[in-house]
Design a protein around this motif. Structure first.
Motif, PDB file in Angstrom:
ATOM      1  N   ALA A  14       0.841  -1.200   0.000  1.00  0.00           N
ATOM      2  CA  ALA A  14       0.000   0.000   0.000  1.00  0.00           C
ATOM      3  C   ALA A  14       0.871   1.243   0.000  1.00  0.00           C
ATOM      4  CB  ALA A  14      -0.907  -0.007   1.227  1.00  0.00           C
ATOM      5  N   GLY A  15       0.306   2.332  -0.518  1.00  0.00           N
ATOM      6  CA  GLY A  15       1.008   3.599  -0.540  1.00  0.00           C
ATOM      7  C   GLY A  15       1.586   3.900  -1.907  1.00  0.00           C
ATOM      8  N   HIS A  16       2.303   5.012  -2.001  1.00  0.00           N
ATOM      9  CA  HIS A  16       2.871   5.419  -3.290  1.00  0.00           C
ATOM     10  C   HIS A  16       4.007   4.507  -3.744  1.00  0.00           C
ATOM     11  CE1 HIS A  16       5.845   7.225  -0.601  1.00  0.00           C
ATOM     12  NE2 HIS A  16       6.659   7.226  -1.641  1.00  0.00           N
ATOM     13  N   ASP A  17       4.511   3.670  -2.845  1.00  0.00           N
ATOM     14  CA  ASP A  17       5.613   2.759  -3.171  1.00  0.00           C
ATOM     15  C   ASP A  17       5.141   1.316  -3.358  1.00  0.00           C
ATOM     16  OD1 ASP A  17       4.922   2.366  -0.532  1.00  0.00           O
ATOM     17  OD2 ASP A  17       6.973   2.145   0.170  1.00  0.00           O
ATOM     18  N   THR A  18       3.881   1.126  -3.708  1.00  0.00           N
ATOM     19  CA  THR A  18       3.318  -0.211  -3.883  1.00  0.00           C
ATOM     20  C   THR A  18       4.168  -1.042  -4.840  1.00  0.00           C
ATOM     21  OG1 THR A  18       1.098   0.656  -3.521  1.00  0.00           O
ATOM     22  CG2 THR A  18       1.253  -1.485  -4.589  1.00  0.00           C
ATOM     23  N   GLY A  19       4.514  -2.254  -4.409  1.00  0.00           N
ATOM     24  CA  GLY A  19       5.291  -3.162  -5.234  1.00  0.00           C
ATOM     25  C   GLY A  19       6.790  -3.076  -5.040  1.00  0.00           C
ATOM     26  N   LYS A  48       6.471   1.768   8.297  1.00  0.00           N
ATOM     27  CA  LYS A  48       5.264   1.297   7.641  1.00  0.00           C
ATOM     28  C   LYS A  48       4.566   0.282   8.541  1.00  0.00           C
ATOM     29  CE  LYS A  48       4.286   0.476   2.760  1.00  0.00           C
ATOM     30  NZ  LYS A  48       3.796   1.769   2.404  1.00  0.00           N
ATOM     31  N   LYS A  49       3.241   0.327   8.550  1.00  0.00           N
ATOM     32  CA  LYS A  49       2.488  -0.634   9.347  1.00  0.00           C
ATOM     33  C   LYS A  49       2.682  -2.035   8.789  1.00  0.00           C
ATOM     34  CE  LYS A  49      -1.050   2.280  11.261  1.00  0.00           C
ATOM     35  NZ  LYS A  49      -2.465   2.479  11.505  1.00  0.00           N
ATOM     36  N   LYS A  50       2.702  -3.006   9.690  1.00  0.00           N
ATOM     37  CA  LYS A  50       2.929  -4.394   9.282  1.00  0.00           C
ATOM     38  C   LYS A  50       1.872  -4.887   8.310  1.00  0.00           C
ATOM     39  CE  LYS A  50       5.559  -5.911  13.274  1.00  0.00           C
ATOM     40  NZ  LYS A  50       5.631  -6.818  14.402  1.00  0.00           N
ATOM     41  N   LYS A  51       0.640  -4.407   8.450  1.00  0.00           N
ATOM     42  CA  LYS A  51      -0.418  -4.881   7.555  1.00  0.00           C
ATOM     43  C   LYS A  51      -0.244  -4.357   6.127  1.00  0.00           C
ATOM     44  CE  LYS A  51      -3.820  -1.283   8.582  1.00  0.00           C
ATOM     45  NZ  LYS A  51      -5.167  -1.029   9.087  1.00  0.00           N
ATOM     46  N   HIS A  52       0.633  -3.378   5.922  1.00  0.00           N
ATOM     47  CA  HIS A  52       0.851  -2.809   4.594  1.00  0.00           C
ATOM     48  C   HIS A  52       2.067  -3.383   3.874  1.00  0.00           C
ATOM     49  CE1 HIS A  52      -1.593   0.896   5.974  1.00  0.00           C
ATOM     50  NE2 HIS A  52      -2.365  -0.046   5.482  1.00  0.00           N
ATOM     51  N   VAL A  53       2.683  -4.421   4.448  1.00  0.00           N
ATOM     52  CA  VAL A  53       3.807  -5.069   3.782  1.00  0.00           C
ATOM     53  C   VAL A  53       3.581  -6.570   3.745  1.00  0.00           C
ATOM     54  CG1 VAL A  53       5.497  -3.293   4.400  1.00  0.00           C
ATOM     55  CG2 VAL A  53       5.227  -5.271   5.858  1.00  0.00           C
TER      56      VAL A  53
END
Length: 82
Positions: A14-19, A48-53
């Protein structure tokens, strides 16, 4: 599997750095601190939150590593996967 450890690779979901692929520099209860050796250095990790990685089941030894070592880890991994 929610076991985040320093030295593991992680992919941003998630976020502008997705992928984008990072190396986990540190963790706490809710966050991971991600580095790539270029923009996000060891001095300025991305929080970054753990759920977003998403963790990648590959771990490297990062004790005493510098930004050059982090870049080399990511370059090696990208060559294998790419």
């Amino acid at each position: 599997m929610d076991k985040f450890e320093a030295g593991m690779l992680a992919k941003s979901k998630a976020g502008h750095d997705t992928g984008k692929i990072y190396v986990i520099a540190d963790t706490d209860d809710a966050y991971v601190y991600l580095v790539d050796g270029k923009i996000r250095t060891l001095d300025k990790p991305k929080k970054k939150k753990k759920k977003h990685v998403q963790i990648i089941l590959k771990q490297y030894e990062t004790a005493g590593a510098d930004d050059g070592k982090i870049r080399q880890i990511l370059k090696t991994w990208n060559q294998k996967e790419g």
